[in-house]
Every structure is written in structure tokens, then in C-alpha cells.
Design a protein around this motif. Sequence first.
Motif, mmCIF file in Angstrom:
data_model
loop_
_atom_site.group_PDB
_atom_site.id
_atom_site.type_symbol
_atom_site.label_atom_id
_atom_site.label_comp_id
_atom_site.label_asym_id
_atom_site.label_seq_id
_atom_site.Cartn_x
_atom_site.Cartn_y
_atom_site.Cartn_z
ATOM 1 N N UNK A 164 49.761 59.855 39.665
ATOM 2 C CA UNK A 164 50.624 58.580 40.547
ATOM 3 C C UNK A 164 49.667 57.561 41.780
ATOM 4 N N UNK A 165 50.067 56.043 41.233
ATOM 5 C CA UNK A 165 49.340 55.632 42.415
ATOM 6 C C UNK A 165 50.037 54.944 43.003
ATOM 7 N N UNK A 166 50.261 54.919 44.309
ATOM 8 C CA UNK A 166 50.808 54.359 45.818
ATOM 9 C C UNK A 166 49.895 53.441 46.161
ATOM 10 N N UNK A 167 50.864 52.516 46.585
ATOM 11 C CA UNK A 167 49.851 51.209 46.713
ATOM 12 C C UNK A 167 50.164 50.596 48.075
ATOM 13 N N UNK A 168 49.836 49.846 48.990
ATOM 14 C CA UNK A 168 50.693 49.231 49.687
ATOM 15 C C UNK A 168 50.421 47.482 49.570
ATOM 16 N N UNK A 169 51.560 47.094 50.415
ATOM 17 C CA UNK A 169 51.630 45.614 49.958
ATOM 18 C C UNK A 169 52.569 44.932 51.000
ATOM 19 N N UNK A 170 52.455 43.493 50.995
ATOM 20 C CA UNK A 170 53.100 42.736 52.223
ATOM 21 C C UNK A 170 54.177 42.994 51.915
ATOM 22 N N UNK A 171 54.936 42.381 50.251
ATOM 23 C CA UNK A 171 56.686 42.172 50.029
ATOM 24 C C UNK A 171 57.099 42.877 48.725
ATOM 25 N N UNK A 172 58.167 43.142 47.904
ATOM 26 C CA UNK A 172 58.245 43.424 46.922
ATOM 27 C C UNK A 172 60.239 43.397 46.985
ATOM 28 N N UNK A 173 60.582 42.703 45.845
ATOM 29 C CA UNK A 173 62.136 42.748 45.663
ATOM 30 C C UNK A 173 62.642 43.961 44.695
ATOM 31 N N UNK A 174 63.754 44.262 44.795
ATOM 32 C CA UNK A 174 64.436 45.594 44.879
ATOM 33 C C UNK A 174 63.962 46.082 43.349
ATOM 34 N N UNK A 175 63.455 45.266 43.204
ATOM 35 C CA UNK A 175 63.399 45.414 41.366
ATOM 36 C C UNK A 175 61.449 45.900 41.064
ATOM 37 N N UNK A 176 60.939 45.238 42.314
ATOM 38 C CA UNK A 176 60.100 46.508 42.033
ATOM 39 C C UNK A 176 58.322 45.176 41.048
ATOM 40 N N UNK A 177 59.125 44.222 41.937
ATOM 41 C CA UNK A 177 58.051 42.775 42.109
ATOM 42 C C UNK A 177 57.309 42.835 42.804
ATOM 43 N N UNK A 178 56.044 42.900 42.622
ATOM 44 C CA UNK A 178 55.084 43.146 44.798
ATOM 45 C C UNK A 178 54.003 41.678 44.588
ATOM 46 N N UNK A 179 54.303 41.467 45.623
ATOM 47 C CA UNK A 179 53.468 40.352 46.336
ATOM 48 C C UNK A 179 52.975 40.701 47.375
ATOM 49 N N UNK A 180 51.286 40.677 46.958
ATOM 50 C CA UNK A 180 50.587 41.064 47.726
ATOM 51 C C UNK A 180 50.534 39.895 49.312
ATOM 52 N N UNK A 181 49.618 39.947 49.969
ATOM 53 C CA UNK A 181 49.357 38.582 50.784
ATOM 54 C C UNK A 181 47.398 39.038 51.166
ATOM 55 N N UNK A 182 47.211 37.826 49.941
ATOM 56 C CA UNK A 182 45.531 38.161 50.398
ATOM 57 C C UNK A 182 45.277 38.329 49.151
ATOM 58 N N UNK A 183 44.114 38.990 48.713
ATOM 59 C CA UNK A 183 43.593 39.674 46.653
ATOM 60 C C UNK A 183 43.979 40.303 46.481
#
Lengths: 299, 299, 265, 265
Positions: A164-183
Motif C-alpha cells: 500500500x502507498x499512502x500519499x499526501x496531496x492537495x486535492x482529489x475528487x471523490x473518484x480518486x483523481x488526485x491533483x498535487x500542487x507543485x511537483x
Amino acid sequence: MALERKSLVIDEREAASWIRDGMTIAIGGFINSSHPMAIVRQIIRRGVRGLTVIGPASGGLDLDLLIGAGCVRKLVTAYMGGEHYCPVAPMFRAAVEHGELEVWECDEGMYYCALRAAAQRLPFTPWKAGIGTSFPEVNPDIKVFTDPITGEPLLAIPAIKPDIAIIYAAHADPYGNVQHIGTGFGDRALWRAADRTIVQVERIIPNEEVRRNPLATSLYGVDAVVRAPYGSHPFAAPGYYIEDAEHLREYVAAAMTYAKHGDRGPFDAYLRRYVLEPETHADYLEVIGIKRLISLHEY
Amino acid sequence: MALERKSLVIDEREAASWIRDGMTIAIGGFINSSHPMAIVRQIIRRGVRGLTVIGPASGGLDLDLLIGAGCVRKLVTAYMGGEHYCPVAPMFRAAVEHGELEVWECDEGMYYCALRAAAQRLPFTPWKAGIGTSFPEVNPDIKVFTDPITGEPLLAIPAIKPDIAIIYAAHADPYGNVQHIGTGFGDRALWRAADRTIVQVERIIPNEEVRRNPLATSLYGVDAVVRAPYGSHPFAAPGYYIEDAEHLREYVAAAMTYAKHGDRGPFDAYLRRYVLEPETHADYLEVIGIKRLISLHEY
Amino acid sequence: MAKAYAKDFTTKELIAAFIARQVRDGERVAVGAGLHVPRAGILLAHLLYCPNVRLYMVMTFTNVLKEPKMEPFYTVTDFRPAKWAEAYVLHDDFQENPRLVSNMFVVGALQIDPYGNSNLIGVGKDYRRLTFRGPGAIGTTSMAHYVDRYYLYVQSHDRRIFVEKCDFISTVGWGEGGADGRRRLGLPDNGPTYCITPLCLMDFEPQTKRMRLKSVHPGVTVDDVVRNTGFELIVPDIVPETEPPTVEELRVLRERIDVEGMLRT
Amino acid sequence: MAKAYAKDFTTKELIAAFIARQVRDGERVAVGAGLHVPRAGILLAHLLYCPNVRLYMVMTFTNVLKEPKMEPFYTVTDFRPAKWAEAYVLHDDFQENPRLVSNMFVVGALQIDPYGNSNLIGVGKDYRRLTFRGPGAIGTTSMAHYVDRYYLYVQSHDRRIFVEKCDFISTVGWGEGGADGRRRLGLPDNGPTYCITPLCLMDFEPQTKRMRLKSVHPGVTVDDVVRNTGFELIVPDIVPETEPPTVEELRVLRERIDVEGMLRT
């Protein structure tokens, strides 16, 4: 009857319940930024033991806390420190010097080789940098071999696969599309290598907002999304807040007392106050206090 | 005296003059989109010979034109066709069947392995997919070898290094910061592998516009920038225009006359009219006509 | 025209000026967050001599020629300097071609041997029970391999750092020495160029690839260096003083780069 | 409730309905631009049964559940369907983990042998002088390796395609056959699941992994299939007719997916 997409949103308790003793987990971010701390603290609360932890290419004090809390058996990383807060992570240093923590020694280049091999379902990928160094000696998983084409010596860096990977990101939609801010640092490499991925975010955004800027979608589909505002605290969150220097100094002072003098008292007090006693992430934020949190807003 | 950054903007003639007989060049895009045609046509005009061409993972009729014009000795690609315009690229097909063109046979996965090996200065990268196929037989550069860790059979895909990559993108600033619209297909892999990169763009944008959206910067620094509006014609340009179906059908009809009946007349007429007689890219656009060009604007 | 050298400067400013002279225009140059002195040196080169340098900084590429002065930052993850970004660099992408990130690199160390092999792993005879666990190699092993030239840089100069033999090697220097020291290992000839310390500059004698004293910083004697180095250093007959910063270099350093004065202490 | 089957449909629509039943909800599914029938089948599954499918389409990921109808597109590089994108997929990144792009894949072929090995390279005994040069493998070799299951799909069924031995193999099927045909090659057990043609569906008999007739399309006899297959096909005693599309499937196919009627010809 119109079909609906299924929300993948869960809370940090459910997320942490995916992590079981002895698993190999990857934790994203980079040194002093972007760690999924709401989930990390919940893993400690649950008392998970015997983890193999794949940190970011360069790991920070989030991993040091996990090590100090006794969750980690083996660590994969190329660096463990807090930059100017502390040159070497204290609980890491103590655990290694006491022979209590196994380290899968590598540099950042080898680290990504191991993750790529896992993502590509290959037993290894080759790397040239490291020939002539101690890596194959201190990490017996890394083999020197002869290139079948030119005959030159190369390192074979074996695959390391996170369950399992546990990742921090700025945003995601409820369907698992993830958007980071920055790189997003090396978070994509962890996601690609892992069997499953949980992402902890500052905000859950509508799918329409994802579609407005698909270029920003960094991970196109993860398995679960956890909402935890200020969830990287005390570390930075690009676009949201800088790291909490005062809190990090408090942590380092507590951990250094153990590393230098063998006295676990201050570290254990830190652990109780900030990890074990708050029952949820929201409780943790109450301990920190909103005054401190808003003082960290990026400017 | 204030220092100034140096502009990297050149014209398509100077760009094509970098390409010399016998070089290995890479040409970006994907099948029916995003080819640096102003430079490709200028390479043909200059009569360059004996090129090893690394196409995109899936190559299109831009490469077919180069082959038909006699510039190519060897081609690296996993597909050569025009999708519904023609299932197999005609001049490519004829050249192979006549034994006039060497093909470095691979699939898309192997193709990226070869480019990554070049970018990472490694002699090869391993790949599993392709065990049990004819690839190691029809492409003797690909070797079956035994994994030094597990003992299982793997393919060693050797590095293929472009001397120069020629890439089409939407925008670049004068200092070589390139921004694609859309994904950029595999263009980054070509840029990473190549010793030098020339990018042909629709528009040169100010550095300030690049800084407004650094997330869109796809290639962070190339060696030269060529401005050529409608420069991917007759192929598509994401965000600017769709492919010119009528022109592509005209090309395919001409090339098929040779592939099927051995009559080069129509192909040579195409070559004269659209490549050899117009002296510059602007002259080419005059032949096509503004009416046709604006009819292709994406909607 | 003779260079107008500054008279009053710190050792850190001296080193920054030396590093500035190592940068070539048009190159890509990685700027670390933690190593303030090399960072200042690279920025100095950029603002004074190399307008076309592409700076890799806090995981972005940028060019800060037009910045009147740089605000300080202390961590590689500080996102605020990314306001200057022309491009973002995904750290995983970085390893696809490290040469696209930097042509030169600065490598720190816990230990350095006479051939410039260096150690960031830890100190101790038994890897399983280190007496001092180091931070780890970070990206030094790979970056030093890919760049055209790299520099060893330490913030103190003593016999614990400069040792006959490293307990572990995390970044290979000139191997076991000799003009073909790296070629014998199957490596390209891009070993360390200089070793930079608070006392002196050292390079590597071409035939043996052993470390050689090149210049001493003002106020430092050759004997200071020899006494604080744990292996036999090649000492030429004449050892000059390290070239000082120019008046202009010092002005730009203080007014535009090191505005908070970290190099003045 | 018994399924309400449609009565009046084309073979292409029949095949699209078959493919629709292969898709599983929540999966990632690559949707080719050129293969209209498989594309229609995957979209049909998505709109009717699999709301959580992640469609990989013209190098983007999307979900088109809310689209009343799909506009046609003919090339993989047509950027217009990217208006639906939730994410862009860089083609070079794709190869970092092809499983993140699709769990299933459709492979076309110039030649197919009894064990489902297939050829897109060309026809001829001598690779240096092919009698017919094919388009090349595209990504089929690698995609078929990484997905959970793949499907062979051809748009005609004759003895030039179904041959005893392919001149070249670009995508490995069940190797030389046998239950362990792929494991003997050191490969995972994800060989082709079905072979889909305008005449019939075929699968692979578990013990020999030879191709076996599974069902014939309406109006096609077993003899039609056998006569047009260049190798000995396993023919069970009873060969059913291929399951038709339901009324609902045909409606959605015609009204929302195949609006321009490409499958009706």
C-alpha cells in the motif's frame, strides 16, 4: 435508473485499518513537506508493528516518528534527516546504532530503480552509478552483474513493491483523481509501484473541478481518498501552509534527548500528547490550536 | 551593464542544417499529430541521406514521406501507418518489401526501454514482454539474457541515442522552455535521450507566459526553437487544428500508386509540389492556401 | 584591466566566489537548499557572469537574472521560491536523465579518503552496529556519476573527516587512484574536481589522483592544513593564497544574494 | 427476469455486446480509436453496467457516464475527445506501469496460430524481404503482457489469418500450447481469453490451449468456420449461437454510442 459513480472517500481510521503488521508500505512526500500525517499518526495509535517502510527518496521526521513509536522493522530510503532542523533523524539514528532497525541502503537513483522495477513487474533494473561504492556490500539485495551487451559491470537494483502507498496531496475528487500542487516529488513512483494507494488530501473537490484542469491530475485513479485539512502538519503543504518550525524544533529536541542521552521521556511525552491522546485528526488539530495553524498559511 | 539571456530562436533552414548525412535523428509526435513538418520538409529539400530515424513509438506518414524521399537508411518504430487513412504506411511498406530500408523492430514498450537506456547512459534496460516472440530474432540488437537475481529469462533492450531530436510543440519562450498542449505523447522520452533538441512551435510566447503556468512546461530547456505557424500540417496540432483529411488522402493515393503498382509518378509529383518547389515553410503554406488552413481550426 | 579584489570578507564569501568561477554559462546547475555557501556561489555566477544558466532549485527550473534580491530559503521542500519557476521537475522524472538537471554538483561527506572517495552512510567498522549513523547518500551517488564535474565540500576540516580509508563509500571518487583509477572500475573520468574546506582548496594530482593542496585561505598556513588532514597530502613547493572575491562579487553577494548575512558569520 | 434479446442487429453489434460483457466495473480499460467495434462494446459496458470504469481514450483518462451521446472519432491523436479528460497520460509515462492504463486489451493480427500467438510484423519467410510488410506490433506485445486478460480480434476470418504457424510472432499467446504453455516460457498465465471474428467466438481448451470453437454468429455454420480456418480447430459436439445483444443494449449502442451508424453496416 441512472448509474452513479461510487465515492472512494473514507476516514483516516478506516485508511489506517488497511495497514497490518508486517506489511510493506510506502509513505509519500519529501523531507519536510507533504506527508499524510493524519494516517501516519493513526497507524501509530493502532500499534501496528513490523512494517517495512518505503519512505520518499529523501525521508523526513514523519518516518522518524514512526520509528520512534516502534512500528518499523525495515526502512528503505536514501536520506533520513530534517535539513537545518537536524542533520540526521534522531530516532532513526538511535535505532540503527542500537541495531534495532534494518536499513535498505540506497541512493535516490537506486531508490527509483527499485520502484520502477516493481511498477514494471521486472525483477530488477540496472544502474551504473554506485559501481566502486559500498552499496552492494551494505545492501546485499543489490548485485553487481555483467551487462549482457557490452560486458561492463552494472548494479542490478531489485524491485521493491509496496503493498500500500499512502500519499499526501492537495486535492482529489471523490473518484480518486488526485491533483498535487507543485511537483508531487516522487509520489507518482510510489503510486505506480504499489498494489493499492490511499491519498490523504486537504480538500475534496468536485469532479468538474478536476476536469477543468486535467493537466494537474497527478495520480489518475487511486483506491481511497481521506480528507484531512492541515493533514501534513507539522510539515509543509505546497499552496496551503509552510512547515511548523516551532513544532519541529520541539520534536527534534525531544528525540535528540533519546538519541544523545538515552532518555526516552521527552519523546514519549511528545508521542502521548500529539499522537496517542488525540483520538482523531481533528482532536490533534485542537491540540495544535487554530492560532498556530493559520499562522503557517503560505504567503 | 545588465546581462541579457540569449534567444535560441532560429529558422527552419538553420535547424535543418544541423542534420547531416548518416546522423541518428528522432522525430516527435504520434501517428497523425504533432510532427515538426517545416523542418522535416526542409531536411528533404536539403537532400540529406543515410539517416537513422527514431520515430515516435507509433509512427505516421511524416516518416513515410522522409522514406519516400530517400533520406532514411534505418527506422526505429513500433508502428508505421495512418490509422483509417491507410493501415500500413505505403512508402515504408514498399521500401521494406524491396529490401531498401532497415527496420529496428520493436513494440512500444521496448521502444521506450531503448530511449530510457540512452537517457540514463545505460547500455540497456530489461523488459519481460516479448519473451516467446520473434523480436530477438528479427532484431538481433535485442538479446535474451538471464536475470542475475531470479534466473528468469529477460530481454535486454539496448540504448538507442539520437544525435538530435526534432519535436513539435504548441509554444516555447525564446529561451527554450517548451509547453505542449495535451500530453505531448512520448516527446519527453526523445528529448531526454537526445544529445541536442530542436523544437518547432506554433507560437513563441514571452517568458512571463511560461512562468504563469510552469506546470505546462513539458521540456525544460531545449537547444533551439523554430517558429512555424501551421507547422504540423497536414497533421493535427492539439489546440490549434485537426489533421487535413483531404490532403492526407491525396498523399496516401499518391504513395499507394507506388506501393501497389510500382509507379512513382504521383508520389514524385506530390514531393515536387509540396516539398521541393516551395522554398520555405511560408511558401508551402501558400501552396496549401489560407482557406484550407483556417477550415482545420479545432472546434 | 586588473581585477579589483575585496579586502574584507569571510571565508564563506571567499568560497562562494571560488564556486562562482566554476559555473559555465548556459549550463544547468542544481542549487541545494541546505548548503548556503555553494548556493550563494552559484547564484553569484548567474547574476554576474552566466545569464543563461538554468537553475534547478526547490524542484523547479528557473532563471533569476531579473530578481533584485533573493529571499532566503532553508529547505529543499520550501515551496515559496517556486514562485520563480519556469518548469516543475518531478523528482521521479529527474532520474530519467540526471544530466538534464545539472552539469555540476556539490557533494558533502562525513569522511573523505586521499582519492576523493566519500562517505555519507555512517562511521563504524560494522555496518550492522554503526557508531555514528549518517544521513545517507541522498542523490550524491547518482548525481556525481552523471554530471560533468563534481566538488567535494565540507564545513569543517579535521582528521575525522579526512581519513586514510572511509569506513564506507557512498560516492566514488578516483577509486584506488592512478590516472586510470575510474576507468579501471568501468566508470567515466568525471571524478571530483576540487575539495573545498574552510581551510583550503585541494585538487587531485593527475598521475596518482591523490589529493593535493592547491591554495590556502587567508590566515591559514600549510601546516594548519597538513596537521588537520588524516592522510598524507601532496603539498607543492609553492602554495598560493586562495583568490579573493572581487569588490563587485562581494557587493552582489551581499546586496542581492546573501541579504540575511548567513555568509558573513 | 429473462433477458429481452434484440432480433435485428448486425454482426458488429453482436460483437460489441459480447465485448461489453467482458468489462468489469472499476477497471481501467483502454479504448482504441481505430477498432470501432471493441470501442463501442467497452462504452456500452460503461454506460449500462460499469459506472466506475476508467476509460483510457486518446491518451486521457475519463468517465463519460453523463454524456448523452458520444461524438465519433477516428484517430488516437484526435484531441477533441480530450474535452472529457479527467487526466492526461504521457505516453512515455504509460510504460512505467502499463497496468495503470488498462486491465484488458484487444489485439489485432495479420496471422494467428492455433495457440493464439499472433503476428503484426509482416508476412514472408525472410524478414529481410517480406512479401507483405505489416504495420508493426504497436503496443500489443507489452500491453498483452501486463493486462489481466486480452482478446484477439480480427475483422475477417480466413485461412490467410488463421494459419498453422505464424511467419513471425509479435504477441505471444499460449506459446507452444499445453496447460503450462506460458509458464514454460517464464511468463504469467494471462494468455488470450477469446478470439473474436466476424464468424464466431473461439476460446482455448484448458489442457492443450488450442483454439476451440465456442459459438457461431447467427447465420454462420460450424462448417463455415472450419472451412475458413487454416488449422485444425477443436469443435465441441454442441456449438451454440453467440448470445445476441439485449433490446436495451442495442438501444444504448445506437442512441448514445454508435450515433453515426458505423456498426450498422
